[in-house]
Design a protein around this motif. Sequence first.
Motif, PDB file in Angstrom:
ATOM      1  N   SER A 136      -8.513  -6.137 -15.139  1.00 47.09           N
ATOM      2  CA  SER A 136      -8.367  -5.611 -16.493  1.00 47.09           C
ATOM      3  C   SER A 136      -7.647  -4.270 -16.552  1.00 47.09           C
ATOM      4  CB  SER A 136      -9.739  -5.461 -17.158  1.00 47.09           C
ATOM      5  OG  SER A 136     -10.407  -6.703 -17.226  1.00 47.09           O
ATOM      6  N   VAL A 137      -7.819  -3.454 -15.516  1.00 45.16           N
ATOM      7  CA  VAL A 137      -7.229  -2.110 -15.508  1.00 45.16           C
ATOM      8  C   VAL A 137      -6.516  -1.853 -14.188  1.00 45.16           C
ATOM      9  CG1 VAL A 137      -7.647   0.382 -15.713  1.00 45.16           C
ATOM     10  CG2 VAL A 137      -9.033  -1.228 -17.038  1.00 45.16           C
ATOM     11  N   TRP A 138      -5.287  -1.356 -14.298  1.00 44.01           N
ATOM     12  CA  TRP A 138      -4.482  -0.989 -13.136  1.00 44.01           C
ATOM     13  C   TRP A 138      -4.318   0.529 -13.138  1.00 44.01           C
ATOM     14  CZ3 TRP A 138       1.505  -1.912 -13.255  1.00 44.01           C
ATOM     15  CH2 TRP A 138       2.091  -1.362 -12.100  1.00 44.01           C
ATOM     16  N   ASN A 162       2.475  -7.503 -16.651  1.00 44.00           N
ATOM     17  CA  ASN A 162       1.306  -7.944 -15.888  1.00 44.00           C
ATOM     18  C   ASN A 162       0.076  -8.215 -16.755  1.00 44.00           C
ATOM     19  OD1 ASN A 162       2.259  -7.675 -12.983  1.00 44.00           O
ATOM     20  ND2 ASN A 162       2.752  -5.641 -13.785  1.00 44.00           N
ATOM     21  N   GLN A 163       0.235  -8.051 -18.088  1.00 40.92           N
ATOM     22  CA  GLN A 163      -0.851  -8.312 -19.027  1.00 40.92           C
ATOM     23  C   GLN A 163      -2.132  -7.583 -18.609  1.00 40.92           C
ATOM     24  OE1 GLN A 163      -0.667 -10.654 -22.026  1.00 40.92           O
ATOM     25  NE2 GLN A 163       1.326  -9.707 -21.601  1.00 40.92           N
ATOM     26  N   ILE A 164      -1.986  -6.250 -18.462  1.00 38.40           N
ATOM     27  CA  ILE A 164      -3.103  -5.450 -17.977  1.00 38.40           C
ATOM     28  C   ILE A 164      -3.025  -4.043 -18.564  1.00 38.40           C
ATOM     29  CG2 ILE A 164      -1.907  -4.525 -15.932  1.00 38.40           C
ATOM     30  CD1 ILE A 164      -4.491  -5.074 -14.328  1.00 38.40           C
ATOM     31  N   ILE A 165      -4.180  -3.396 -18.703  1.00 38.24           N
ATOM     32  CA  ILE A 165      -4.228  -2.001 -19.119  1.00 38.24           C
ATOM     33  C   ILE A 165      -3.818  -1.139 -17.928  1.00 38.24           C
ATOM     34  CG2 ILE A 165      -5.754  -0.100 -19.793  1.00 38.24           C
ATOM     35  CD1 ILE A 165      -7.472  -2.174 -21.269  1.00 38.24           C
ATOM     36  N   LYS A 166      -2.956  -0.183 -18.178  1.00 43.04           N
ATOM     37  CA  LYS A 166      -2.465   0.692 -17.113  1.00 43.04           C
ATOM     38  C   LYS A 166      -2.963   2.111 -17.371  1.00 43.04           C
ATOM     39  CE  LYS A 166       2.026   1.681 -14.972  1.00 43.04           C
ATOM     40  NZ  LYS A 166       3.467   1.383 -15.150  1.00 43.04           N
ATOM     41  N   PHE A 167      -3.659   2.681 -16.406  1.00 42.57           N
ATOM     42  CA  PHE A 167      -4.225   4.019 -16.542  1.00 42.57           C
ATOM     43  C   PHE A 167      -3.556   4.955 -15.548  1.00 42.57           C
ATOM     44  CE2 PHE A 167      -8.041   6.898 -15.590  1.00 42.57           C
ATOM     45  CZ  PHE A 167      -7.745   7.762 -16.636  1.00 42.57           C
ATOM     46  N   GLY A 230      10.801  -1.462 -10.340  1.00 38.72           N
ATOM     47  CA  GLY A 230      10.353  -2.591 -11.152  1.00 38.72           C
ATOM     48  C   GLY A 230       8.850  -2.636 -11.305  1.00 38.72           C
ATOM     49  N   LEU A 231       8.130  -1.835 -10.507  1.00 39.56           N
ATOM     50  CA  LEU A 231       6.672  -1.812 -10.629  1.00 39.56           C
ATOM     51  C   LEU A 231       6.251  -1.133 -11.922  1.00 39.56           C
ATOM     52  CD1 LEU A 231       5.477  -0.790  -7.043  1.00 39.56           C
ATOM     53  CD2 LEU A 231       5.819  -3.079  -7.973  1.00 39.56           C
TER      54      LEU A 231
END
Length: 234
Positions: A136-138, A162-167, A230-231
């Motif tokens: 859920s979180v990256w 990536n369909q994810i929350i990025k912190f 690209g990351l």
Amino acid sequence: MSLKKNLHSLSEKLESLTPAEGLAFLSDLFRGKVVFSTSLGQEDQVITQMIASNFLPINIFSLDTGRLFPETLDLIARTESKYNTKIKVLYPERDSVENLVHKQGINGFYDSVENRKSCCHVRKVEPLKRALLGNSVWVTGLRAEQSANRSEMNKIEWDESNQIIKFNPLLDWTYIQMMEYIEKKNIPYNPLHDKGFTSIGCAPCTRAILPGEDARAGRWWWEDSKKECGLHAK
């Protein structure tokens, strides 16, 4: 409610928290679904220390592209030993690497931006997607000071790819602030940093920067680009 729709409320909550508190808050809210990708840079070492010292349930992983500096690999072992933790190392798919090298040569990434991005995709982007799947979180070690592209990012945002929350807990930290924390906490870091390597990636694609150069100038130094693999594309 979807993860994406949670961003505004999460952003308001995190605004009043320190990076370590933010990591603790998210790891409790999304227990077992928070992961941290470390490239063993100084920022990443700070976050690893925060996770390990506070015993946070955040899985730490790193991508071994097959072209890393020996100093980077050695730092993985030193970090695991110091903090009594494990860093999961992911590798690119063998067939993908073999096909890439067959197509463009062992150092074909020097020939064009397209080739370089293809190499980054095989060695970094694909393994990253595997690591993020189902989470859920990256958590990342990005700082706004690092480049113009990163200065436009938010502390917490939605990663569409990536369909994810990025912190990005250290996004607003300065270089001086980071180094003071590293010294205070006696955090191990890559000795290449002391030789002018401000941003360390694959060995063939990284050089020390010159006085006055941008912090990312040493990455893919032969090309004129946004200095991203690209990351963390916007």
